[in-house]
Design a protein around this motif. Structure first.
Motif, PDB file in Angstrom:
ATOM      1  N   MET A 193       0.829  -1.206   0.000  1.00  0.00           N
ATOM      2  CA  MET A 193       0.000   0.000   0.000  1.00  0.00           C
ATOM      3  C   MET A 193       0.865   1.258   0.000  1.00  0.00           C
ATOM      4  O   MET A 193       2.077   1.196   0.249  1.00  0.00           O
ATOM      5  CB  MET A 193      -0.932  -0.033   1.214  1.00  0.00           C
ATOM      6  N   GLU A 194       0.237   2.382  -0.293  1.00  0.00           N
ATOM      7  CA  GLU A 194       0.977   3.641  -0.441  1.00  0.00           C
ATOM      8  C   GLU A 194       0.707   4.579   0.732  1.00  0.00           C
ATOM      9  O   GLU A 194      -0.426   5.023   0.933  1.00  0.00           O
ATOM     10  CB  GLU A 194       0.572   4.341  -1.745  1.00  0.00           C
ATOM     11  N   PRO A 195       1.737   4.907   1.516  1.00  0.00           N
ATOM     12  CA  PRO A 195       1.552   5.903   2.581  1.00  0.00           C
ATOM     13  C   PRO A 195       1.493   7.302   1.962  1.00  0.00           C
ATOM     14  O   PRO A 195       2.286   7.633   1.080  1.00  0.00           O
ATOM     15  CB  PRO A 195       2.804   5.726   3.442  1.00  0.00           C
ATOM     16  N   LEU A 196       0.556   8.107   2.423  1.00  0.00           N
ATOM     17  CA  LEU A 196       0.414   9.467   1.906  1.00  0.00           C
ATOM     18  C   LEU A 196       0.963  10.506   2.878  1.00  0.00           C
ATOM     19  O   LEU A 196       1.659  11.438   2.470  1.00  0.00           O
ATOM     20  CB  LEU A 196      -1.071   9.754   1.616  1.00  0.00           C
ATOM     21  N   ALA A 197       0.639  10.351   4.147  1.00  0.00           N
ATOM     22  CA  ALA A 197       1.141  11.254   5.188  1.00  0.00           C
ATOM     23  C   ALA A 197       1.199  10.486   6.499  1.00  0.00           C
ATOM     24  O   ALA A 197       0.245   9.791   6.845  1.00  0.00           O
ATOM     25  CB  ALA A 197       0.230  12.465   5.323  1.00  0.00           C
ATOM     26  N   LEU A 198       2.313  10.593   7.201  1.00  0.00           N
ATOM     27  CA  LEU A 198       2.511   9.832   8.426  1.00  0.00           C
ATOM     28  C   LEU A 198       2.911  10.759   9.576  1.00  0.00           C
ATOM     29  O   LEU A 198       3.475  11.832   9.359  1.00  0.00           O
ATOM     30  CB  LEU A 198       3.589   8.763   8.227  1.00  0.00           C
ATOM     31  N   ASN A 199       2.619  10.293  10.774  1.00  0.00           N
ATOM     32  CA  ASN A 199       2.938  11.063  11.982  1.00  0.00           C
ATOM     33  C   ASN A 199       3.374  10.088  13.069  1.00  0.00           C
ATOM     34  O   ASN A 199       2.648   9.159  13.395  1.00  0.00           O
ATOM     35  CB  ASN A 199       1.699  11.842  12.417  1.00  0.00           C
ATOM     36  N   GLY A 200       4.571  10.279  13.591  1.00  0.00           N
ATOM     37  CA  GLY A 200       5.074   9.385  14.622  1.00  0.00           C
ATOM     38  C   GLY A 200       4.974   9.988  16.008  1.00  0.00           C
ATOM     39  O   GLY A 200       4.475  11.099  16.199  1.00  0.00           O
TER      40      GLY A 200
END
Length: 366
Positions: free
Chosen positions: A126-133
């Motif tokens: 799948m394609e990550p679009l925006a991530l936050n850790g």
């Protein structure tokens, strides 16, 4: 008043939340039905009001505001099956034109990584679009008898770790403790991080794991008075390397601690390899907006630009402090290689992880 502020003010009235709540009770659709022109449908495989749902409702209006062809993002909560139900529905729909997205979090990632038989999704494709850790800290009470991390290396006294679920986010600190050779017993079923913290404060458990924001607000004041002791932080990922967390600069990362050990057994090495895999989706990129495999490159590039624009917007950064936990929003393109690398576990590492969960912590995996 800026357009971003006006959109955020609208959210505060509960208009968008009401829309999300209205569809939250709907049954899982067997066939995707777009909500209409100018609307991006967002599947959230969690119930309303939790951390991931709150994150989704916070971040998506900003994305909408920056896209002239998007009026709003419409949240659809599809909980069930430990997030498998809604995520399966999303991948079955197979939308690749950007008009539907998924908000996922560590619980969802772990279902796929642990090979749950009912999971039809694969975040390696799948394609990550925006991530936050986020970061996190393992800590103890001064009353526990633990004075430093060395007290958890081959310790004769068995200490208690209090958590919610061994196969959820607690898996990350449990693997770290395995890598230390710690003698630890898990106590699970607590309802949240508030109860796990209180359990340590009351002497009902010895070890607890808190995200950075909770640690700084709830535990750090007790560290300052000598009532609590931080043992390690997960750190943050920078250019593929684990560094000390900018929000917790005085606490060593677990990577630092493990690499400083002398003799390490094969079991400890396996545990550390597993820790390295699960900490990336579990904490470094814990929450994210995702698209299906095969999504148009133009959609991915659009989100790269949106993330870049938001990260340069002072108003957004100020408003996002609580929602993003003091960490940056990361474009999917920048994080994808690290994320996918973490999912490429050797078979023996995965088998070790499952054995620890099933034999030591009675976790049910299928």
């Amino acid at each position: 008043m800026s357009r971003l502020l006006s959109r955020r003010t609208l959210l505060g009235t509960g208009v968008v939340a009401a829309l999300g709540g209205a569809v939250g009770c709907a049954p899982v659709q067997t066939k995707y039905q777009p909500s209409g022109e100018g609307i991006v449908d967002v599947v959230v495989p969690y119930g309303t009001g939790g951390g991931t749902d709150t994150w989704a409702r916070f971040i998506t209006p900003y994305f909408a505001e920056l896209q002239p062809d998007v009026d709003r993002y419409q949240i659809e909560n599809l909980p069930g099956g430990e997030t498998i139900t809604g995520t399966n529905a999303f991948v079955r729909a197979g939308v690749t034109n950007g008009r539907q997205a998924l908000v996922a979090s560590a619980t969802t990632y772990f279902q796929s990584m642990l090979g749950q038989s009912t999971a039809e999704f694969d975040f390696a494709r799948m394609e990550p679009l925006a991530l936050n850790g986020t970061g996190a800290v393992l800590w103890t009470s001064a009353e526990s008898g633990i004075r430093s991390i060395e007290d958890l290396m081959g310790n004769a006294t068995q200490y208690r770790y209090g958590g919610m679920s061994a196969s959820g986010l607690d898996l990350v600190p449990l693997l770290a403790l395995e890598a230390l050779g710690a003698n630890v017993r898990g106590v699970f079923g607590m309802e949240g991080r508030g109860p796990t913290r209180l359990a340590v404060e009351r002497g009902e458990s010895d070890l607890d794991f808190q995200t950075t924001s909770s640690y700084l607000s709830q535990v750090k004041p007790k560290v300052d008075t000598g009532e609590a002791i931080p043992l390690f932080a997960v750190g943050s990922l920078e250019n593929g390397e684990v560094r000390r967390d900018k929000n917790l600069p005085d606490i060593p990362t677990f990577a630092e601690i493990f690499e400083g050990l002398g003799h390490r057994t094969e079991r400890q090495e396996l545990a550390y390899s597993a820790f390295q895999s699960f900490v990336v989706p579990g904490f470094f990129y814990q929450k994210g907006l995702w698209a299906n495999a095969g999504t148009s490159s133009s959609v991915i590039e659009t989100y790269d630009e949106l993330v870049s624009e938001l990260n340069q917007d002072d108003q957004f950064l100020e408003e996002a402090k609580d929602a993003l936990g003091g960490y940056d929003l990361v474009s999917g393109s920048d994080a994808k290689a690290d994320f996918r690398r973490a999912l490429e576990m050797d078979e023996d590492v995965l088998a070790f992880t499952k054995t620890v969960l099933e034999d030591k912590y009675d976790a049910v995996l299928d």
